[in-house]
Design an enzyme around this catalytic site. Structure first.
Site, PDB file in Angstrom:
ATOM      1  N   HIS A 129       1.065  -1.670  -0.067  1.00 44.94           N
ATOM      2  CA  HIS A 129      -0.146  -0.169   0.089  1.00 44.94           C
ATOM      3  C   HIS A 129       0.997   1.003  -0.070  1.00 44.94           C
ATOM      4  CE1 HIS A 129      -2.690   2.741   0.787  1.00 44.94           C
ATOM      5  NE2 HIS A 129      -2.174   3.430   2.217  1.00 44.94           N
ATOM      6  N   ASP A 189      -7.984   2.101   2.476  1.00 41.12           N
ATOM      7  CA  ASP A 189      -7.642   3.133   3.330  1.00 41.12           C
ATOM      8  C   ASP A 189      -8.052   4.808   3.850  1.00 41.12           C
ATOM      9  OD1 ASP A 189      -6.004   3.729   5.633  1.00 41.12           O
ATOM     10  OD2 ASP A 189      -4.005   4.586   4.503  1.00 41.12           O
ATOM     11  N   ASP A 232       0.527   5.116   0.315  1.00 41.03           N
ATOM     12  CA  ASP A 232       0.442   6.612   0.275  1.00 41.03           C
ATOM     13  C   ASP A 232       0.378   7.922  -0.745  1.00 41.03           C
ATOM     14  OD1 ASP A 232      -1.116   6.067   1.663  1.00 41.03           O
ATOM     15  OD2 ASP A 232       0.011   6.262   3.446  1.00 41.03           O
ATOM     16  N   HIS A 269      -6.051  10.461  -1.009  1.00 42.93           N
ATOM     17  CA  HIS A 269      -6.573   9.673   0.819  1.00 42.93           C
ATOM     18  C   HIS A 269      -6.180  10.468   2.029  1.00 42.93           C
ATOM     19  CE1 HIS A 269      -5.397   6.050   0.435  1.00 42.93           C
ATOM     20  NE2 HIS A 269      -4.592   6.443   1.546  1.00 42.93           N
TER      21      HIS A 269
END
Length: 846
Positions: A82, A194, A84, A391
């Site tokens: 994942h 997320d 970001d 996000h």
């Protein structure tokens, strides 16, 4: 040997209590212990090797592959990291993190022939193509082999609460476009582990972009309520359905993790499967060689759930789709009971986002109507906005450098888009110093007063010149109706009318629509609607428009959180000086108050009443220096309803105003876009806003969140000078497009003014039903002829409408990617469209 021992140890310690596999592993370890050398430093190499051989022989029966029992469950595994796009580091560092992580992934594929890896976010792959072309070519080869899975569906893993409807479509459109062009296939999954809540419009947008599977993990963070299923059918507000699975992420591949993954299946009566994405994430890293070694041992190991490498799409097709008819169905939003403060944190990011979505709408509108096709910079500008809807950027939960970069980039976007729009406007008018032309980019007639920059007086229409709370000179124009997607030219000159429809005496204001009484702080203590004789303010409640401030100190995640006890912490702020009458003319009455907030902050607020419009506007300039403080605007209204309607992308949701149970309790702060409305069947009150996304509703009290002074991870607590607008709109009759939705659009979308006379009339556009809104007018993605419209039904009602477009020769309906065209029958420049409640349609006009 270390990994073999670790695997057996995990079987012994982590298998369910009483499990036979745990007993077998424990017995083997008991035999191993006397042979295990705890102090290897003082032993010879031959002694160590002899010990290892004996131990390996004792462990072999436990690790021997054999028949597995699916009654223990099925765990699909896929390597993942994942990533970001920005958070506690800037985007420039994410590019390097991506390169390191994806390089490791393809290297591991060379070492482990059965290894596969999945990556979400097309933007990250675009970065690899741009900055690391050699690595990109290695990745492309692995994609061709079917081992490197590009999925995710979108340009970035975006926020789903605040991102606008058309921007959500563009997330999928550009994500799918990149994957098709670079890898030759479309993504079928929306991978969004997320983000901080999932809009009920999402399933329809997914299906319109050929995406049918949804994966997330964040709902497991809920504070009060455990979601009852993790594999189910999710239906949106229009009825569109997608298969949904709550996967696990950030895991190792040890037996412990395998057991925990199977135990996490929420509804074992209906599904026995869980997807586990293993590897280090958030900041990258992905799987390690150690994880790969563990995986080799757990695959096919008796005593464990069945473990199988699988892509997310294959997991859904093989393990979930066959069970679809028996799965539970959940309708509505997937509300995250956590991180509610992200709806408010970092004002300038939120304001820029709203302004940029509207600016791109207007740019595309004028470009499409110019007949020249899309402006060449349109896609680049959209992608700047889309990456800043990530996000942790749009929610305001990043470090100062990330926030500053986002504000800088989107501010520059606004400047560019506005400049390009101005060029199109100049082409539509002939120079005439005696005239100006006003343009309406909305799909319905605008007949409300509107404000334009600068000082203007018109010969045939009333105008008022005033200085806004920002110090900007502006002009309010009244009496001029602007047709849908149309324009009107007006002559400059002096209007001789001297109407004075307002009477103000001490603390009482009489308008053609209201009798308003102000309290000592300039708030509305009483508001009588003369159209019905109804008192709008709830008896005994807070005054209308009260600015409330109080301590906001979450127990954790400051910029993410607003906790439920805020209601006990908020108190009205006090006025600093006597009110100032800024404008008292034929169109409006504007009173200005100055407020002291906390220890060092101040607000200047104009309250604006109109002669012929029930909307009451609030325009605020806020000089903010408070720490850990929440600011809200309160409206306690005399309307009884168990629900409040909040606008979301392409529609609205009804949420509780009650606190009857824990699910109600959790929704003490929710998202709204341009409006919220509380209504009875014959009367209601709406709140409109130009950049505020968080709102609370309890009983009759609505409180719009204006500002939040969290200090982590941005220590500056959103300090500085900020502007915002919101409005109270009482309406006769219940909720409807005309009463609420259209005024909210008019409140947000500017009327454009150009010096000169309109060269030629704008195309006449008419929708026969008022509850169908055109959200976007754009040039076709394929660069061909025509104009593309994105329309939706906004009230939640089955509707049949005629769309008339002057000069229409042919028309076709497409999906949201502007594909799979279906011809529509055209008669007299019109087509007939049938809408289900909240349905979105994409129509290409030729």
């Amino acid at each position: 040997m270390v990994f073999d021992l670790s695997t057996v140890l995990s079987l012994a310690l982590d298998a369910p209590v009483g499990d036979f596999a745990a007993g077998k592993a424990t017995r083997a370890l008991e035999k191993v212990f006397p042979l295990f050398i705890l102090d290897p430093v003082h032993h010879t190499l031959p002694e160590l090797e002899d010990s290892a051989r004996k131990i390996s022989a004792l462990l072999a029966p436990v690790l021997e592959k054999g028949m597995q029992d699916e009654s223990r469950g099925f765990v699909g595994v896929i390597g993942h990291s994942h990533m970001d796009t920005a958070w506690l580091w800037p985007m420039s560092e994410t590019i390097r993190k991506c390169a390191r992580t994806y390089s490791e992934a393809v290297t591991l594929m060379d070492l482990y022939p059965d290894y596969s890896f999945m990556q979400s976010s097309s933007l990250h792959m675009y970065w690899m193509k741009k900055y690391y072309p050699a690595l990109y070519e290695r990745i492309r080869e692995k994609v061709k082999e079917g081992r490197y899975d590009m999925t995710g569906g979108v340009w970035v893993e975006c926020d789903c609460n605040i991102t606008g409807g058309e921007a959500m479509v563009r997330q999928f459109l550009y994500g799918q476009k990149f994957t098709r062009e670079e890898f030759g296939y479309e993504m079928e999954s929306f991978w969004l582990p997320d983000t901080f809540g999932y809009s009920a419009s999402t399933p329809q947008i997914m299906r319109g972009c050929n995406v049918k599977y949804f994966f997330t993990t964040k709902i497991s963070w809920n504070e009060l309520n455990k979601f009852p299923a993790d594999t189910f059918v999710w239906k949106g507000i229009d009825g569109s359905a997608v298969l949904t699975h709550f996967n696990r992420m950030h895991t190792m591949t040890t037996p412990k993790e395998i057991f925990q993954t199977a135990e996490a299946i929420a509804d074992p009566l209906h599904t026995d499967s869980k997807l586990m994405a293993y590897g280090f994430g958030d900041g990258g890293g992905g799987p390690t060689p150690g994880m790969m070694e563990y995986l080799k041992r757990v695959i096919g190991l008796p005593g464990l759930p069945v473990v199988k490498p699988v892509t997310p799409e294959a997991f859904m097709k093989e393990r979930v789709e066959p069970l679809e008819e028996s799965l539970a169905t959940y309708e509505g939003e997937l509300y995250l009971e956590f991180h509610r403060g992200t709806l408010t944190s970092i004002h300038n990011i939120k304001r820029n986002n709203r302004l940029a979505e509207i600016a791109l709408h207007d740019l595309e509108f004028f470009a499409a109507l110019s007949g020249k096709g899309a402006h060449p910079e349109t896609e680049r500008l959209w992608k700047i906005l889309l990456q800043n809807q990530f996000h942790d950027i749009l929610p305001g939960s990043s470090i100062p450098e990330v926030n500053d970069t986002a504000i800088k980039e989107v501010t520059a976007l606004l400047s560019e888009a506005t400049g390009y729009t101005g060029e199109y406007l100049d082409e539509k008018v002939a120079k005439d110093e005696s005239k100006v032309t006003f343009f309406n980019t909305l799909s319905f007639e605008r007949n409300k007063p509107f404000a334009v920059p600068g000082t203007v007086t018109l010969k045939d229409y009333p105008t008022e010149n005033y200085e806004a709370v920002t110090g900007e000179k502006r002009t309010l124009v009244g009496g001029l109706a602007l047709p849908a997607f149309g324009a009107e030219t007006a002559a400059l000159g002096k209007d001789e009318k001297k109407e004075k429809p307002f009477e103000f005496d001490a603390n009482k204001l009489e308008t053609p629509i209201y009798t308003a009484v102000f309290d000592e702080n300039g708030y509305i203590a009483s508001l009588t609607d003369k159209r019905t004789g109804r008192e709008v303010k709830h008896e005994g409640g807070l005054p209308l428009g009260a600015i409330m401030a109080g301590e906001d100190m979450p127990s954790q995640y400051e910029n993410w959180e607003t906790e439920s006890d805020f209601e006990e912490k908020l108190f009205p702020v006090s006025v600093e000086s006597a009110p100032e009458i800024v404008s008292d003319g034929a169109l409006s009455f504007r009173v200005r108050n100055r407020y002291a907030i906390g220890k060092a902050s101040h607000a200047v607020v104009d309250t604006v009443f109109y002669a012929n419009d029930p909307e009451i506007d609030y325009e605020m300039s806020l000089d903010w220096h408070e720490k850990r403080t929440l600011l809200k605007a309160a409206f306690d209204v005399n309307v009884k309803s168990r629900t409040v309607r909040n606008e979301i992308q392409y529609g609205h949701l009804e949420r509780p105003t009650t606190r009857n149970n824990s699910w109600d309790d959790a929704k003490y702060e929710v998202v709204n876009h341009k409006w919220s409305d509380i209504s009875e069947t014959r009367y209601g009150v709406a709140l409109l806003n130009d950049c505020k996304y968080g709102i609370s509703a309890r009983g009759t009290l609505l409180m719009l969140s204006l500002h939040k002074g969290g200090q982590r991870p941005d220590y500056r607590a959103d300090e500085g000078l900020h502007t915002m607008r919101y409005a109270l709109l009482p309406h006769v009759g219940g909720f409807s497009s005309d009463n609420v939705v259209k005024p909210a659009y008019a409140f947000n979308y500017p009327v454009f003014m150009a010096a000169g006379a309109l060269c030629e009339p704008m195309k006449k556009v008419v929708l026969s039903e008022s509850n169908v809104i055109v959200e976007a007018v754009k040039s076709p993605e394929d660069g061909g002829k025509g104009v593309v419209l994105r329309l939706y039904e906004c009230e939640g009602a089955e509707t049949r409408t005629a769309l008339t477009w002057e000069g229409m020769e042919a028309a076709e309906e497409t999906n949201m990617l502007e594909e799979n065209a279906r011809a529509l029958a055209v008669e007299n420049n019109a087509v007939t469209l049938n809408f289900h409640p909240f349905e979105i349609k994409t129509v290409r006009i030729l």
